[in-house]
Structure formats: structure tokens, C-alpha cells
Design a protein around this motif. Structure first.
Motif, PDB file in Angstrom:
ATOM      1  N   ASN A 180      -0.571   9.351  -7.298  1.00 20.47           N
ATOM      2  CA  ASN A 180      -1.170  10.752  -6.937  1.00 20.47           C
ATOM      3  C   ASN A 180      -0.066  11.360  -5.738  1.00 20.47           C
ATOM      4  O   ASN A 180       0.138  12.551  -5.991  1.00 20.47           O
ATOM      5  CB  ASN A 180      -2.331  10.718  -5.966  1.00 20.47           C
ATOM      6  N   CYS A 181       0.513  10.478  -4.934  1.00 18.87           N
ATOM      7  CA  CYS A 181       1.449  10.815  -3.795  1.00 18.87           C
ATOM      8  C   CYS A 181       2.683  10.944  -4.577  1.00 18.87           C
ATOM      9  O   CYS A 181       3.333  11.918  -4.254  1.00 18.87           O
ATOM     10  CB  CYS A 181       1.510   9.920  -2.972  1.00 18.87           C
ATOM     11  N   SER A 182       2.921  10.569  -5.629  1.00 22.83           N
ATOM     12  CA  SER A 182       4.412  10.722  -6.328  1.00 22.83           C
ATOM     13  C   SER A 182       4.205  11.968  -6.864  1.00 22.83           C
ATOM     14  O   SER A 182       5.309  12.864  -7.054  1.00 22.83           O
ATOM     15  CB  SER A 182       4.331   9.612  -7.407  1.00 22.83           C
TER      16      SER A 182
ATOM     17  N   ARG B 225       0.971  -1.249   0.244  1.00 24.61           N
ATOM     18  CA  ARG B 225       0.068  -0.044  -0.103  1.00 24.61           C
ATOM     19  C   ARG B 225       1.064   1.216  -0.051  1.00 24.61           C
ATOM     20  O   ARG B 225       2.035   1.188   0.645  1.00 24.61           O
ATOM     21  CB  ARG B 225      -0.783  -0.008   1.194  1.00 24.61           C
ATOM     22  N   CYS B 226       0.346   2.312  -0.481  1.00 26.27           N
ATOM     23  CA  CYS B 226       0.931   3.641  -0.610  1.00 26.27           C
ATOM     24  C   CYS B 226       1.379   4.100   0.752  1.00 26.27           C
ATOM     25  O   CYS B 226       0.519   4.137   1.786  1.00 26.27           O
ATOM     26  CB  CYS B 226       0.149   4.719  -1.192  1.00 26.27           C
ATOM     27  N   ALA B 227       2.768   4.530   0.909  1.00 25.49           N
ATOM     28  CA  ALA B 227       3.326   4.757   2.304  1.00 25.49           C
ATOM     29  C   ALA B 227       2.604   5.899   2.767  1.00 25.49           C
ATOM     30  O   ALA B 227       2.543   6.264   4.181  1.00 25.49           O
ATOM     31  CB  ALA B 227       4.775   4.943   2.225  1.00 25.49           C
ATOM     32  N   ASP B 228       1.837   6.959   2.007  1.00 21.73           N
ATOM     33  CA  ASP B 228       1.388   7.966   2.485  1.00 21.73           C
ATOM     34  C   ASP B 228      -0.064   8.053   2.492  1.00 21.73           C
ATOM     35  O   ASP B 228      -0.630   8.750   3.251  1.00 21.73           O
ATOM     36  CB  ASP B 228       1.886   9.447   1.634  1.00 21.73           C
ATOM     37  N   CYS B 229      -0.738   7.347   1.694  1.00 22.90           N
ATOM     38  CA  CYS B 229      -2.111   7.421   1.556  1.00 22.90           C
ATOM     39  C   CYS B 229      -2.805   6.177   1.851  1.00 22.90           C
ATOM     40  O   CYS B 229      -3.999   6.198   1.897  1.00 22.90           O
ATOM     41  CB  CYS B 229      -2.747   8.238   0.468  1.00 22.90           C
ATOM     42  N   GLY B 230      -2.156   5.044   1.913  1.00 22.07           N
ATOM     43  CA  GLY B 230      -2.595   3.801   1.895  1.00 22.07           C
ATOM     44  C   GLY B 230      -3.291   3.244   0.644  1.00 22.07           C
ATOM     45  O   GLY B 230      -3.779   2.162   0.770  1.00 22.07           O
TER      46      GLY B 230
HETATM   47 ZN    ZN Z   1      -0.596   7.668  -2.100  1.00 21.57          ZN
END
Ligand code: ZN
Length: 340
Positions: free
Chosen positions: A46-48, A23-28
Motif C-alpha cells: 500500500n505504501c509503495s 515492518r513497513c517504515a511508514d505504516c507499520g
Molecule cells: Zn505501509
């Protein structure tokens, strides 16, 4: 060949369960396809995009499209999401709102900046006491009740006194003194038509009131939001001293709040207050996606009934989609256990 082995190695690592990289480290968000090769985290598209704006701290590559040098693959293997979480999220205060992929951009961006750029949550940083964190003073742009024009207003939040106050330039005393007790705050960027738009809801004399505010700085507005959350957390902790933290945290602010119109129908009584207090399932509250037998909506046909221990409230929604959304919002409230 070098290129392929690098890619397969990384994707293999990605799939490895238990490393926190699924899962994304920042938003899951599930199945992240990007990574920051300076921070060693796997992140979503998105977080990238947010990481890309922080070139001093984070450099990103696509797991699928970019070439990964051998030493970068090794670096990613050694680090990864769990490892980064232990460092950058070591001391996230319980009241801090950790955004998810569905949350608005300003919340996600400030979370990422707070974590990696300002390193607000690494161990041995300043203490995040809910009382001190829940005190704040500054200007916010507030929408006028009638003019709809945004004007700068001074806001003072005090967790210790349990109030949020704001002042107009002209007034000597505060224009409003709002109790933290039944205060809610949530980002409403579309409704306020501002990417930093925050809606503060409270009740005054039995009526629900809203303040629509924003600040030019994303950091400022997210800090305000978390200061309000800290003050709410302080209030909940002092009011329900024996309740476990896990039970209080979901009550700090509500984001499932649904706003709109339903047509009130069915019998009316002498005690119309314009409010329906909704409790939990264990206390006999229930929502039904239908109108009681013999009751019809005047204009709208998609009905729902809120059952309380004392009586039933009947509402009609404009259409089936509205009915479904109201049902979801109400059921979420009802399924929450009551603290007191
Ligand atoms: Zn994310």
C-alpha cells in the motif's frame, strides 16, 4: 546467479531482527515486500503505491519480483528503516497523528509526503510548539445541518484561547465557538463520502454535535487535523501539568469512537440525560455482554449492560455483530486509565 544472490541477500536483511525492517517504515504493516531504493526503506504494498507518486524522491522495487543490482542491495544494507526513522522522524511532535495501515489513505499519504517530500520532521527544522501549531485559520467545506450541502466556511482555531470558531458569510460574529476541552476529530471518509472527510465532534448544552468538513487538498485537511490535535494537546498539558506525556497523547483524539443505535431498555429514572458518562475500570465501570436477569430488549435481543458506580444502564443492540463492536469500543474506553 547475480540476481539470486541479490534477492537472498535482501530477504535475509529483511528478516534480520533489530534493523526495523520487519515492518513497513511508514505504516507499520508486518513483512514489507517492497522497498524504496532511493530512501533506503522497506515498505508495504500500500505504501509503495504512495511512494510511486513521488518519483522525485522515491523509487520503489518489489523485493520478490524485481531485479536488484548489487549496489542497490549494498545501499539498502547500509540504510534501512531504523536509519531512515532517525533522519526523517527525528522531530515528530507528540501531538502529530502517525497513521497505521488501517487508517484512511489521505492520512497515510500526507504522513509519507510530510516525512520525505516536505521533510517536516528532520532535525533543526522549525519548532513544533503545541500552542503555535494549534493555531490555524482558513476555509473548509462544511456540510449544512439541514441542507446537507457543502459550503465554504471560515474556521479559526486558537490553542491559546482554547476554542475553534467558524463563520458563515452572512454572520457578523462566529456561527459557533467550540471549546477545545471536549472536542474530537476523526477522519470519516466513508460516512462523509469524501476521501478527505473529517468529522469534528463536540458537546453543546449537554448534546453531542458534529461538523462534517473537508478540503480539496489532502495536505490542508491533514494539517487541520494535526492543528486540532496540537490544540487538544496544549489544553491537556495545561490542564494536567503533572501527567506524563505518554498518558496525555492517547487522549488527544479518539478514533475508537463508535456511533450507531442501541435500544435503551431497562428501568428509566427521573434523570434521563441521554448520555452515559463512562469512566475507567479502576473507578468501578464495567461492560457486560448481557442483559440483567428479567430484562428483555423490546425489539432487539443482543443486550449489553454498562455498569457505573451509581447504576446500571441497559442497552439492546440490533444483532450480535453490533453487540460485539459496541463491547469492543466500550471496553477500550474503560481500560484507559483516568487522568483526573
Ligand atoms: Zn505501509
Amino acid at each position: 546467479m547475480e540476481r539470486d544472490s541479490g534477492r537472498t541477500g535482501l530477504l535475509g536483511l529483511l528478516r534480520a531482527s533489530g534493523a526495523g525492517n520487519t515492518r513497513c517504515a511508514d505504516c507499520g504493516a508486518p513483512d514489507p515486500e517492497w522497498a524504496s531504493y532511493t530512501l533506503g526503506v522497506f515498505i508495504c504494498l500500500n505504501c509503495s503505491g504512495i511512494h510511486r507518486n513521488l518519483p522525485e524522491i522515491s523509487r520503489v522495487k518489489s523485493l520478490r519480483l524485481d531485479f536488484w543490482e548489487h549496489d542497490l542491495v549494498e545501499f539498502m544494507k547500509k540504510h534501512g528503516n531504523l536509519c531512515a526513522k532517525a533522519i526523517y522522524e527525528a522531530e515528530v511532535p507528540p501531538f502529530y497523528y502517525v497513521p497505521q495501515s488501517k487508517d484512511c489513505l489521505v492520512l497515510r499519504e500526507q504522513w509519507i509526503r510530510a516525512k520525505y517530500e516536505r521533510k517536516e520532521f528532520v532535525a533543526t527544522s522549525i519548532s513544533h510548539d503545541a500552542c503555535t501549531s494549534g493555531s490555524r485559520e482558513g476555509f473548509l467545506w462544511k456540510r449544512g445541518r439541514d441542507s446537507k450541502q457543502f459550503l465554504p466556511r471560515q474556521f479559526i482555531l486558537s490553542a491559546r484561547d482554547g476554542v475553534l470558531k467558524y463563520y458563515t458569510k452572512e454572520s457578523k460574529g462566529p456561527k459557533a465557538v467550540i471549546s477545545i476541552k471536549d472536542l474530537n476529530a476523526m477522519f470519516q471518509t466513508e460516512k462523509i463520502q469524501n476521501s478527505h472527510g473529517l468529522q469534528i465532534t463536540y458537546s453543546e448544552g449537554g448534546q453531542t454535535r458534529n461538523l462534517f468538513v473537508y478540503h480539496e487538498s489532502g495536505k490542508e485537511i491533514v494539517d487541520w487535523f494535526n492543528a486540532i490535535r496540537a490544540a487538544r494537546f496544549h489544553y491537556l498539558r495545561t490542564t494536567f501539568p503533572t501527567a506524563p506525556e505518554s498518558e496525555l497523547v492517547p487522549k488527544i483524539t479518539r478514533s475508537y469512537f463508535k456511533e450507531g443505535y442501541m435500544e435503551k431498555t431497562g428501568p428509566t429514572d427521573a434523570f434521563e440525560t441521554g448520555r452515559v458518562i463512562i469512566g475507567s475500570k479502576e473507578h468501578g465501570y464495567e461492560v457486560r455482554a448481557s442483559l440483567p436477569r428479567g430484562v428483555k430488549g423490546r425489539r432487539w435481543k443482543a443486550g449489553l449492560t454498562i455498569v457505573t458506580p451509581k447504576r446500571e444502564f441497559v442497552f439492546a443492540c440490533e444483532n450480535d455483530r453490533e453487540q460485539k463492536e459496541w463491547m469492543e469500543a466500550l471496553n477500550e474506553i474503560i481500560s484507559q486509565p483516568m487522568t483526573a
